[in-house]
Design an enzyme around this catalytic site. Structure first.
Site, short mmCIF file in Angstrom:
data_model
loop_
_atom_site.label_atom_id
_atom_site.label_comp_id
_atom_site.label_asym_id
_atom_site.label_seq_id
_atom_site.Cartn_x
_atom_site.Cartn_y
_atom_site.Cartn_z
NE ARG A 1 0.80 10.54 -8.27
CZ ARG A 1 0.34 10.24 -9.29
NH1 ARG A 1 -0.96 10.07 -9.65
NH2 ARG A 1 1.35 9.88 -10.26
CG PHE B 1 -1.81 -1.21 1.52
CD1 PHE B 1 -2.51 -1.90 0.45
CD2 PHE B 1 -1.54 -2.13 2.54
CE1 PHE B 1 -3.09 -3.07 0.65
CE2 PHE B 1 -2.06 -3.49 2.70
CZ PHE B 1 -2.91 -3.80 1.85
CD GLU C 1 -1.33 5.15 -6.41
OE1 GLU C 1 -0.79 5.14 -7.67
OE2 GLU C 1 -0.87 5.97 -5.55
NE ARG D 1 -5.38 0.93 -3.02
CZ ARG D 1 -5.83 -0.25 -2.74
NH1 ARG D 1 -6.18 -0.57 -1.50
NH2 ARG D 1 -6.38 -1.16 -3.73
#
Lengths: 769, 487
Positions: free
Chosen positions: A324, A242, A726, A356
């Site tokens: 991100r 994860f 994701e 994730r």
């Protein structure tokens, strides 16, 4: 309920792709025969290590007294910073993190060294007896305090387009808001573990439960003062990752290797679950402040947003995570005039890391919160406000980082879900029901996801694979990706089987190994199948091409006329079994193995301006969630979930549905029951499953329906598929928005500040604040 | 001192292990001594279920199957029992057990690390339900799997597998053979004293307790196990009460049910729910099934955690605790057992013998509420049990127990006093809520803030008032959309 329609045995007819093959290890897993690092038979003489943890959040480390520990039964010694032969800093990108704390400790739980003993319990017992002399210094524990003090691990980043001040000033409506969203512990069921074995000539074999064997190799070599070729890292599978085993596994492997080097013995380091919580980084908690202007339809005309990421004591992956988040503030919506300020805050807690979504969820939730508030401010259905803000097809289609959204399916996808889930009728029913219900209030929300696929660091988007065909016709694949349960290996076996026209069971995977495929990127960013699947496909294609040329020469035809299917190979003249052909080809000295290499096309990105095309394509989805809250206690339940998600053409529907369901439930945990609590000393009080509550069986709604969007990926991607690891995680933002909808029904007014996670206490607070 | 040999039945064969220290866990024995690494350690504290194994015990001529957490179970405690691990289910030819086959067919394993534990919980369900011809409903599957955590799947495929396994061709255990082997083990039991003492009768237990007051008393070990795995405590001598026949009985008397201190939580709650069926959900929310299968009511009570969930209920019910020693027995109201944080009146030679719980009486209205972050298998931030008897509109009797609000489980004396003898009205309920809030000064911790605990304590009394007036849908515990929408 969401079970794929057909269950296919391992001998199913071709093609393998598109079928719901069980996980390639399923039969071993259910029999307890699948091997994890701690299950590997120990080499004689193996010692065990346990970490010595700082008990202060920030301070000067004046001394380490291991006297009492060294006198304990079975203890062989300690490993401290002075024992590091290479660089005392980890080989991270930012190069800011000590392997062992030396003269300063920067979080409660930081590893100062190791105790090495004959058994794991002896080591753990003794590690607690090591006395640390630490002079405490003031600690920064709160992310907003860090912003105030300008305590950063990396400089702030601002992305700006248009004139947000004017967009806000001239708007008919304005709103401001704040929000705090908590972090999340990965809680991979298999805790962090590494087993380091000395080989001859100062070479090392490291078994590591890692998503990134190549980085573990590099870090271990760097710490030992060796070259990468001296270290081999192997991982057959992880018991969950994860993101938590992207960088964090590297620390554990480096520690084990240092102990193995000092004592010249194999050393295993398996963190106790509580130590794992105390030592390793988590999903970044975020804090937000925003100001927005919007028109009568709820369309945003200007947005100024501050995101403060709580990065912990070091940079780790916080730069790309915060990037991100910035890239995903838009989620599915066009933001024409916008300013985003992103702070990467240094606090004296664990160094937060990949998880994730990698900042994507933290970016999206702010805008989803804003849109929910705008809708209530205007007295509109939040879905209408969301639709009014969606990206367009011909216009309003360029992101705030200057990428044109070319594959937009948001409007048809949301509209279909809205109909399938009977959203409008249910919203009306719920409103009527709420009016009569004094204590329980229900809420409903649809939220979309648009998630960019590719590593934002463009150079990571490359992969290699090896396909070996043995003389009996059996096939082995090796690639740089790692298996953490996501079904990567299963999908790659399907792709290779189809490429060679052999049944699924003819192909086997071997453990990920830095001595087979070098320089592999982390299995992360949902990219595992896109990158490694294509590399494996190319490797298989080269073997097939050689075999086709061999057959063509014998049958005097063109190689394209040779067909590989159903375990048989046919040319114009003759049909033979795959095994016959392989045997013949071997005796004719045809190369029966090949490598394959893939790099993602089209992508580019300027990391200074944060503009370009960082993503090859977007994955889309939407979820409709209904919840209920108890206005006396704040307790809440998820009642119904309908999801429509885009995986392109599915390579394996069962695996993809598994990722969607699992991702959604994990996201639901992040926003509801999973609460990380640090006390005022910086001590993480929720450091075990007794106090940190991930979803359990009873949290899964009985109505939990998943549908797949029926179109292939318009970009040329393996099998027409899209990445799935994701994106579904963020569908769970619908849970939190539905909870806010229910809270709004209880309050009867527009503003609902509900910090996440929405524990009973936070919901009750939102009802009163 | 030489340890008694541990003997148990596995794969149809007798296994004997010598020189196992008294504080060694079953999981350590499996993984390290027997090299059976199929069983996993996920947390080492009985909260994730990765280490689940199934124990079989000869009871009433048959076998009783119980899924338990091997990570916090002391290895010696399985002496005389049958054991199944995930490695023991498949046939010699590799054919999978229905519990395993269904997990494969339903795509119930992703990373696979929790899978062995789920498979064993499913095997326990298989033996306890499918093999007896009982259906596996989704509700049953959710309840019996709530002690197993999975981080990958989101559980839906595992819940499907629980139902799917009943549809596959049946597999049976040769119970008669195992019962026979266990009987032989019981006859030939190594009675030698040692550092792990597991008496079979009450006189034997009391004599050992008097003679060895320093021995660590354990029952199901679901808390003491963590002292070993997490606090690294070592015990020179252990006194295990869980096999004492007299302490394992549930006896119904006129006026009350007597639950022996070594009765598992599973069986104890069965007895309590038998008397008061609406307690079923409260009972199923107490830890997870593997913990309820190992842990005992006596252990929960004796341990005296301020957030133990059985005590507020027992206090509200007016339960009494019976303590025994070689000097005889004494009995007191449960709330008087506690003297401070995890402190009680137990003398060095005493043990908890049983808990006496009054039967329901006409006019009794009982509700037990639990507030936790997660619905299942969590520890209460606040637990409140309210038991009023209303006669002619007046509160004739009030029993209120609370957890999570003080250093011990407590009786809410002031709130009870505020109600006793008063007409049962909204005003009385508000007064009692105010009394409850002022009566306790809870702390802030990782489960909830003090302010929240105080507020909710009173709000739960408000919920109780509404429920006592017959209002539906005021409690999410029983909330179902379909019922809520029914006309």
């Amino acid at each position: 309920m969401n079970a794929p329609e057909k269950h296919l045995a391992a001998t199913a007819p071709q093609p393998a792709t598109g079928a719901s093959h069980p996980h390639e290890s399923a039969r071993a897993q259910v029999a307890g025969a699948a091997t994890y690092i701690d299950d590997i038979a120990e080499v004689k003489g193996t010692l065990h290590a346990a970490p010595i943890l700082s008990n202060v959040a920030h301070g000067v480390l004046r001394g380490v007294d291991a006297g009492a520990a060294l006198a304990m039964e079975g203890v062989r010694g300690v490993v401290l910073a002075a024992d590091i032969p290479g660089d005392p800093l980890l080989a991270t990108f930012v190069h800011d993190e000590p392997i062992f704390a030396r003269d300063r400790v920067e979080f409660l739980g930081q590893v100062v060294g190791l105790v090495v003993a004959e058994t794991v319990m002896q080591a753990r017992r003794a590690a607690r007896q090591v006395k640390l002399d630490i002079e405490a210094l003031p600690a920064v524990l709160d992310v907003r305090e860090a912003v105030k003090q300008q305590s950063f691990v990396l400089p702030p980043v601002t992305v700006r387009r248009g004139d947000p001040e004017r967009g806000i000033a001239q708007a008919p409506h304005r709103i401001t808001g704040s929000l705090d969203v908590g972090g999340q512990e990965h809680f991979y069921l298999e805790g962090q573990v590494a087993y380091a074995l000395p080989l001859e000539q100062d070479q090392w074999w490291i078994y590591s439960s890692t998503q990134h064997p190549g980085e573990v190799q590099h870090w271990v070599a760097h710490a030992l003062g060796l070259a990468n070729h001296d270290v081999k890292v192997e991982c057959r599978r992880m018991g969950g990752g994860f993101g938590g085993k992207e960088t964090q596994a590297g620390h554990v492997a480096v520690w084990a290797a240092l102990a193995a080097r000092k004592f010249r013995r194999p050393v295993k380091l398996r963190l106790d679950r509580d130590d794992d919580f105390m030592v390793t980084g988590k999903r970044h908690p975020f804090a937000y402040d925003w100001e927005a202007g919007f028109d009568d339809a709820g369309r945003i005309t200007g947005l100024k947003l501050m995101l403060a990421a709580n990065c912990g004591f070091s940079a780790d992956l916080s730069g790309p995570v915060a990037d991100r988040a910035v890239f995903h503030v838009d989620n599915a919506y066009f933001l024409g005039d916008v300013e985003i300020v992103s702070y990467r805050c240094k606090t004296h807690v664990q160094s937060h890391t990949a998880f994730r979504g990698f900042g994507g969820p933290q970016g999206m939730i702010a805008t989803e919160a804003l849109l929910g508030d705008i809708a209530r401010h205007l007295g509109k259905d939040p879905l209408d406000v969301r639709k009014a803000n969606l990206y367009g097809i011909e216009e309003r289609n360029v992101t705030h980082y200057e990428m044109t959204v070319e594959d937009n399916i948001l409007d048809p996808l949301i509209t279909r879900l809205e109909q399938d889930a009977r959203y409008r009728q249910r919203r009306a029913e719920i409103a009527r029901w709420n009016a009569r219900s004094p204590v329980i209030k229900r809420g409903i929300a649809i939220t979309p996801v648009k998630f960019g696929i590719s590593f934002t660091a463009t150079f990571f988007n490359q992969a290699g694979a090896l396909v070996h065909v043995y003389t009996d016709g059996s096939v082995q694949v090796n690639h740089g990706g790692t298996e953490m349960g996501q079904g990567l290996h299963t999908k790659i076996l399907q792709v290779v089987a189809d490429e060679l026209g052999v049944p699924f069971h003819k192909v086997r995977i071997s453990a990920t190994d830095t001595s087979k495929v070098p320089n592999a990127s982390a299995t992360a960013a949902s990219s595992g199948t896109d990158l490694n699947g294509r590399a494996a496909q190319f490797a298989a294609r080269q073997v097939r091409q050689r075999l086709a040329e061999y057959v063509a020469e014998k049958q005097n035809c063109r190689p394209e006329q040779v067909i590989f299917a159903h375990g048989q190979v046919s040319g114009p003249d003759a049909l033979m079994t795959w095994e016959q052909l392989v045997d013949d080809a071997y005796h004719s000295r045809v190369q029966l193995w090949s490598d394959g290499f893939y790099r993602t096309p089209k992508i580019h990105y300027d990391k200074h301006t944060l503009t370009g095309r960082p993503f090859y394509y977007f994955a889309y989805g939407a979820a409709c969630t209904e919840v209920a809250i108890d206005t006396l206690t704040g307790e809440n339940r998820v009642l119904k979930v309908d999801i429509l998600h885009d995986v392109g053409t599915s390579i394996n529907p069962a695996i993809d549905i598994g990722q969607i369901e699992g991702g959604f439930i994990q996201g639901m945990g992040w926003l509801t029951t999973e609460q990380l609590v640090w006390n005022d000393k910086g001590y993480l009080a929720t450091h075990a499953p007794s106090t940190y509550k991930i979803p359990a069986t009873g949290d899964v709604p009985e109505h939990f329906r998943i549908a797949l969007w029926p179109e292939p990926n318009p970009e040329d991607n393996v099998g027409g598929s899209k990445a799935v690891g994701e994106p579904p995680f963020m569908l769970a933002i619908s849970v939190w928005e539905a909870l806010r909808d229910a809270a709004a029904a209880a309050r009867g007014d527009a503003q609902v500040r509900m910090d996440a996670p929405a524990t009973a206490e936070n919901v009750l607070k939102a009802l009163k604040a | 001192m030489e340890s008694r040999t541990i003997r148990f039945v596995r794969r149809g064969e007798l296994v004997s292990l010598s020189n196992v220290p008294p504080d060694r866990t079953l999981l350590e024995v499996l993984r390290e001594d027997l090299a059976c690494t199929g069983t996993k350690e996920g947390c080492g504290e009985g909260d994730c279920g990765a280490c689940t194994v199934v124990l079989g015990e000869a009871r009433d001529g048959g076998l009783q199957y119980r899924a338990i957490n091997s990570c916090i179970r002391l290895a010696h405690s399985i002496d005389g029992l049958a054991l199944w691990t995930v490695e023991d289910l498949a046939g010699a030819d590799g054919s999978l057990h229905p519990a395993q086959e269904a997990m494969v067919q339903c795509h119930g394993s992703q990373c696979g690390f929790c899978t062995p534990g789920f498979v064993m919980s499913l095997f326990g369900m298989y033996q306890n339900h499918v093999a007896r011809g009982e259906p596996v409903t989704r509700e049953l599957a959710q309840e019996e799997l709530s002690g197993n955590l999975c981080r990958c799947t989101g559980y839906r495929p595992i819940l499907d597998a629980a139902q799917q396994m009943a549809e596959l061709p049946r597999t049976s255990v040769d119970e008669a053979a195992i019962v026979c082997q266990l009987a032989a083990l019981a006859r030939e039991r190594d009675a030698a004293a040692g550092p792990y003492l597991a008496p079979r009768s009450l006189p034997e237990l009391l004599a050992l307790r008097a003679a060895q007051p320093d021995a660590q008393v354990v029952a199901g070990c679901t808390d003491v196990g963590l002292w070993v795995t997490k606090m690294h405590r070592q015990f020179g001598r252990v006194l295990d009460v869980s096999r004492v026949e007299e302490l394992r009985r549930v006896e119904r008397h006129d006026g009350h049910v007597a639950i022996g201190a070594a009765v598992t939580l599973t069986e104890a709650f069965e007895a309590l729910v038998g008397d008061r069926p609406h307690l079923k959900t409260f009972a199923s929310r107490f830890a997870g099934l593997p913990v309820r299968n190992s842990g005992t009511l006596g252990g929960n009570v004796a341990n005296g955690s301020p957030i133990g969930d059985s005590m507020p209920l027992l206090i509200a019910l007016g339960a009494r605790i019976v303590l025994a020693s070689v000097r005889g027995e004494r009995e007191l109201p449960l709330e008087q057992f506690y003297t401070g944080y995890r402190k009680n009146v137990l003398a060095a030679d005493e043990v908890v013998a049983r808990i006496r719980v009054p039967h329901p009486v006409p006019g009794e209205f009982l509700r037990a509420y639990k507030i936790s972050k997660r619905f299942d298998d969590d520890i209460s931030a606040v637990c409140l049990a309210v038991n009023l008897r209303i006669e002619d509109g007046v509160v004739a009797h009030a029993g209120i127990g609370a957890g999570g609000v003080a250093a011990t489980p407590v009786r809410a004396l002031q709130a009870e006093a505020a109600l006793r003898g008063r007409p049962w009205t909204a005003v009385a309920a508000q007064a009692a809520a105010a009394a409850l809030r002022s009566e306790f000064q809870p702390i802030s911790d990782m489960r909830a803030s003090a302010a929240y605990r105080s507020e909710v304590l009173g709000n739960l009394l408000q919920r109780y008032w509404l429920e006592s007036q017959g209002l539906q849908h005021v409690n999410l515990e029983s909330f179902r959309i379909e019922e809520a929408l029914a006309p």
